[in-house]
Design a protein around this motif. Structure first.
Motif, PDB file in Angstrom:
ATOM      1  N   LYS A  69      -8.003  -1.164  17.744  1.00  0.00           N
ATOM      2  CA  LYS A  69      -7.127  -0.388  16.873  1.00  0.00           C
ATOM      3  C   LYS A  69      -6.761  -1.203  15.636  1.00  0.00           C
ATOM      4  O   LYS A  69      -6.487  -2.399  15.722  1.00  0.00           O
ATOM      5  CB  LYS A  69      -5.837   0.005  17.607  1.00  0.00           C
ATOM      6  CG  LYS A  69      -6.072   0.799  18.889  1.00  0.00           C
ATOM      7  CD  LYS A  69      -6.699   2.138  18.617  1.00  0.00           C
ATOM      8  CE  LYS A  69      -6.925   2.912  19.907  1.00  0.00           C
ATOM      9  NZ  LYS A  69      -7.699   4.133  19.685  1.00  0.00           N
ATOM     10  N   VAL A  70      -6.762  -0.543  14.499  1.00  0.00           N
ATOM     11  CA  VAL A  70      -6.411  -1.199  13.240  1.00  0.00           C
ATOM     12  C   VAL A  70      -4.899  -1.365  13.157  1.00  0.00           C
ATOM     13  O   VAL A  70      -4.142  -0.445  13.429  1.00  0.00           O
ATOM     14  CB  VAL A  70      -6.924  -0.383  12.037  1.00  0.00           C
ATOM     15  CG1 VAL A  70      -6.389  -0.944  10.724  1.00  0.00           C
ATOM     16  CG2 VAL A  70      -8.443  -0.377  12.023  1.00  0.00           C
ATOM     17  N   LYS A  71      -4.496  -2.573  12.788  1.00  0.00           N
ATOM     18  CA  LYS A  71      -3.072  -2.875  12.633  1.00  0.00           C
ATOM     19  C   LYS A  71      -2.611  -2.610  11.205  1.00  0.00           C
ATOM     20  O   LYS A  71      -1.584  -1.985  10.970  1.00  0.00           O
ATOM     21  CB  LYS A  71      -2.827  -4.328  13.012  1.00  0.00           C
ATOM     22  CG  LYS A  71      -1.380  -4.769  12.955  1.00  0.00           C
ATOM     23  CD  LYS A  71      -1.264  -6.215  13.420  1.00  0.00           C
ATOM     24  CE  LYS A  71       0.179  -6.690  13.440  1.00  0.00           C
ATOM     25  NZ  LYS A  71       0.274  -8.094  13.896  1.00  0.00           N
ATOM     26  N   LYS A  72      -3.392  -3.113  10.222  1.00  0.00           N
ATOM     27  CA  LYS A  72      -2.985  -2.975   8.819  1.00  0.00           C
ATOM     28  C   LYS A  72      -4.212  -3.035   7.927  1.00  0.00           C
ATOM     29  O   LYS A  72      -5.198  -3.692   8.262  1.00  0.00           O
ATOM     30  CB  LYS A  72      -2.009  -4.097   8.447  1.00  0.00           C
ATOM     31  CG  LYS A  72      -1.324  -3.920   7.105  1.00  0.00           C
ATOM     32  CD  LYS A  72      -0.183  -4.899   6.940  1.00  0.00           C
ATOM     33  CE  LYS A  72       0.518  -4.693   5.603  1.00  0.00           C
ATOM     34  NZ  LYS A  72       1.667  -5.608   5.422  1.00  0.00           N
ATOM     35  N   VAL A  73      -4.142  -2.342   6.807  1.00  0.00           N
ATOM     36  CA  VAL A  73      -5.232  -2.330   5.825  1.00  0.00           C
ATOM     37  C   VAL A  73      -4.728  -2.952   4.523  1.00  0.00           C
ATOM     38  O   VAL A  73      -3.641  -2.619   4.039  1.00  0.00           O
ATOM     39  CB  VAL A  73      -5.738  -0.893   5.554  1.00  0.00           C
ATOM     40  CG1 VAL A  73      -6.880  -0.918   4.549  1.00  0.00           C
ATOM     41  CG2 VAL A  73      -6.156  -0.203   6.841  1.00  0.00           C
ATOM     42  N   TYR A  74      -5.545  -3.861   3.974  1.00  0.00           N
ATOM     43  CA  TYR A  74      -5.238  -4.501   2.690  1.00  0.00           C
ATOM     44  C   TYR A  74      -6.278  -4.045   1.681  1.00  0.00           C
ATOM     45  O   TYR A  74      -7.452  -4.387   1.789  1.00  0.00           O
ATOM     46  CB  TYR A  74      -5.267  -6.023   2.827  1.00  0.00           C
ATOM     47  CG  TYR A  74      -4.233  -6.557   3.786  1.00  0.00           C
ATOM     48  CD1 TYR A  74      -3.008  -7.004   3.327  1.00  0.00           C
ATOM     49  CD2 TYR A  74      -4.489  -6.584   5.155  1.00  0.00           C
ATOM     50  CE1 TYR A  74      -2.049  -7.488   4.208  1.00  0.00           C
ATOM     51  CE2 TYR A  74      -3.535  -7.054   6.043  1.00  0.00           C
ATOM     52  CZ  TYR A  74      -2.326  -7.512   5.569  1.00  0.00           C
ATOM     53  OH  TYR A  74      -1.378  -7.979   6.457  1.00  0.00           O
ATOM     54  N   GLU A  75      -5.850  -3.254   0.714  1.00  0.00           N
ATOM     55  CA  GLU A  75      -6.756  -2.755  -0.311  1.00  0.00           C
ATOM     56  C   GLU A  75      -6.873  -3.792  -1.434  1.00  0.00           C
ATOM     57  O   GLU A  75      -5.884  -4.415  -1.832  1.00  0.00           O
ATOM     58  CB  GLU A  75      -6.257  -1.433  -0.889  1.00  0.00           C
ATOM     59  CG  GLU A  75      -6.250  -0.282   0.103  1.00  0.00           C
ATOM     60  CD  GLU A  75      -7.647   0.185   0.496  1.00  0.00           C
ATOM     61  OE1 GLU A  75      -8.622  -0.190  -0.198  1.00  0.00           O
ATOM     62  OE2 GLU A  75      -7.766   0.918   1.501  1.00  0.00           O
ATOM     63  N   PRO A  76      -8.085  -3.985  -1.961  1.00  0.00           N
ATOM     64  CA  PRO A  76      -8.243  -4.960  -3.046  1.00  0.00           C
ATOM     65  C   PRO A  76      -7.489  -4.549  -4.310  1.00  0.00           C
ATOM     66  O   PRO A  76      -7.428  -3.367  -4.635  1.00  0.00           O
ATOM     67  CB  PRO A  76      -9.756  -4.991  -3.294  1.00  0.00           C
ATOM     68  CG  PRO A  76     -10.345  -3.876  -2.519  1.00  0.00           C
ATOM     69  CD  PRO A  76      -9.333  -3.366  -1.557  1.00  0.00           C
ATOM     70  N   GLU A  77      -6.919  -5.529  -4.987  1.00  0.00           N
ATOM     71  CA  GLU A  77      -6.208  -5.286  -6.232  1.00  0.00           C
ATOM     72  C   GLU A  77      -7.136  -5.609  -7.398  1.00  0.00           C
ATOM     73  O   GLU A  77      -7.481  -6.769  -7.629  1.00  0.00           O
ATOM     74  CB  GLU A  77      -4.950  -6.157  -6.294  1.00  0.00           C
ATOM     75  CG  GLU A  77      -3.917  -5.784  -5.248  1.00  0.00           C
ATOM     76  CD  GLU A  77      -2.660  -6.632  -5.311  1.00  0.00           C
ATOM     77  OE1 GLU A  77      -2.562  -7.492  -6.223  1.00  0.00           O
ATOM     78  OE2 GLU A  77      -1.793  -6.452  -4.447  1.00  0.00           O
ATOM     79  N   ARG A  78      -7.530  -4.591  -8.132  1.00  0.00           N
ATOM     80  CA  ARG A  78      -8.521  -4.750  -9.191  1.00  0.00           C
ATOM     81  C   ARG A  78      -8.064  -5.736 -10.271  1.00  0.00           C
ATOM     82  O   ARG A  78      -8.890  -6.366 -10.929  1.00  0.00           O
ATOM     83  CB  ARG A  78      -8.832  -3.386  -9.832  1.00  0.00           C
ATOM     84  CG  ARG A  78      -9.438  -2.381  -8.860  1.00  0.00           C
ATOM     85  CD  ARG A  78      -9.940  -1.149  -9.594  1.00  0.00           C
ATOM     86  NE  ARG A  78     -11.045  -1.477 -10.480  1.00  0.00           N
ATOM     87  CZ  ARG A  78     -12.319  -1.546 -10.086  1.00  0.00           C
ATOM     88  NH1 ARG A  78     -12.640  -1.328  -8.826  1.00  0.00           N
ATOM     89  NH2 ARG A  78     -13.265  -1.857 -10.958  1.00  0.00           N
ATOM     90  N   ASN A  79      -6.760  -5.874 -10.449  1.00  0.00           N
ATOM     91  CA  ASN A  79      -6.253  -6.789 -11.481  1.00  0.00           C
ATOM     92  C   ASN A  79      -6.677  -8.233 -11.232  1.00  0.00           C
ATOM     93  O   ASN A  79      -6.670  -9.046 -12.166  1.00  0.00           O
ATOM     94  CB  ASN A  79      -4.719  -6.728 -11.538  1.00  0.00           C
ATOM     95  CG  ASN A  79      -4.214  -5.417 -12.091  1.00  0.00           C
ATOM     96  OD1 ASN A  79      -4.957  -4.676 -12.723  1.00  0.00           O
ATOM     97  ND2 ASN A  79      -2.953  -5.120 -11.847  1.00  0.00           N
ATOM     98  N   ASN A  80      -7.027  -8.562  -9.976  1.00  0.00           N
ATOM     99  CA  ASN A  80      -7.417  -9.935  -9.648  1.00  0.00           C
ATOM    100  C   ASN A  80      -8.924 -10.149  -9.612  1.00  0.00           C
ATOM    101  O   ASN A  80      -9.379 -11.280  -9.401  1.00  0.00           O
ATOM    102  CB  ASN A  80      -6.803 -10.344  -8.301  1.00  0.00           C
ATOM    103  CG  ASN A  80      -5.296 -10.487  -8.375  1.00  0.00           C
ATOM    104  OD1 ASN A  80      -4.752 -10.833  -9.423  1.00  0.00           O
ATOM    105  ND2 ASN A  80      -4.620 -10.213  -7.280  1.00  0.00           N
TER     106      ASN A  80
END
Length: 201
Positions: free
Chosen positions: A156-167
């Motif tokens: 089961k997925v706990k958390k999702v981190y989406e990439p930040e395009r600014n970086n």
């Protein structure tokens, strides 16, 4: 390193790692030009066993937060090189799943998402290896009939981190420098290993 910070964290009842990440969080993406090559035990992907860890780009304006963030970025940049090998071979990678110590902490997972330019999924189960072996054992003795269905039931997925395009821009340029440093240092690493063998570690 970081004994003072360790003691400060413990005096406040804070996890050492979480405390150090707070310091690193204050530093901008790219660690103000400080690089860490994470070869503390040699390198197993695209270098040699003689490779060693090192900080490059130190200057008087760097604080402990820079060193912590550079360490987190350096490990992620090395993994990015490995991901690139897979993708350059024609394999599409749309997301990266992390468990165990590598999945600990919001800052590091966000750094990885930004460097990989892919979402990072952390899992509710801390030990992915143990979970995988348990699933295979359950399949082998007939407790479950299908590995994929078994995995879907327990992973089961706990958390999702989406990439930040600014970086993206800073990390793309950092990766070029990181790769150049890696390649350039292979000969000195081998020479250094010979000196260590000759005169002791």
């Amino acid at each position: 390193m970081c004994k003072k910070e360790r003691d400060e964290a413990r005096s406040q009842g804070i996890d050492d790692y979480a405390y150090l990440c707070r310091l690193a969080q204050k530093v901008p993406a790219g660690s103000s030009g400080l690089y860490f090559l994470p070869y503390l035990m040699g390198e197993r992907t695209m270098g040699s066993a003689d490779s060693r860890g090192c900080y490059i780009g130190m200057s008087m304006d760097k604080e402990i937060g820079h060193f912590i963030r550079a360490l987190l970025e350096g490990v992620a940049l090395e993994f990015k090189r490995t991901l690139d090998v897979f993708e350059d071979s024609g394999n599409s990678i749309h997301a990266v799943y992390h468990s165990g110590g590598g999945a600990k902490g919001d800052l590091w997972n966000q750094i990885k998402a930004d460097i990989y330019e892919k979402p990072i999924y952390t899992l509710q189960a801390d030990e992915g290896g143990v979970l995988g072996v348990s699933l295979m054992a359950a399949y082998a003795v007939g407790i479950i009939g299908d590995l994929i269905e078994g995995a879907d039931a327990v992973v089961k997925v706990k958390k999702v981190y989406e990439p930040e395009r600014n970086n993206f821009a800073v990390y793309r340029e950092m990766k070029e420098v990181f790769s150049e440093l890696h390649d350039t240092l292979q000969t000195p690493f081998r020479h250094m290993a010979r000196v260590q063998e000759k005169f002791g570690k």
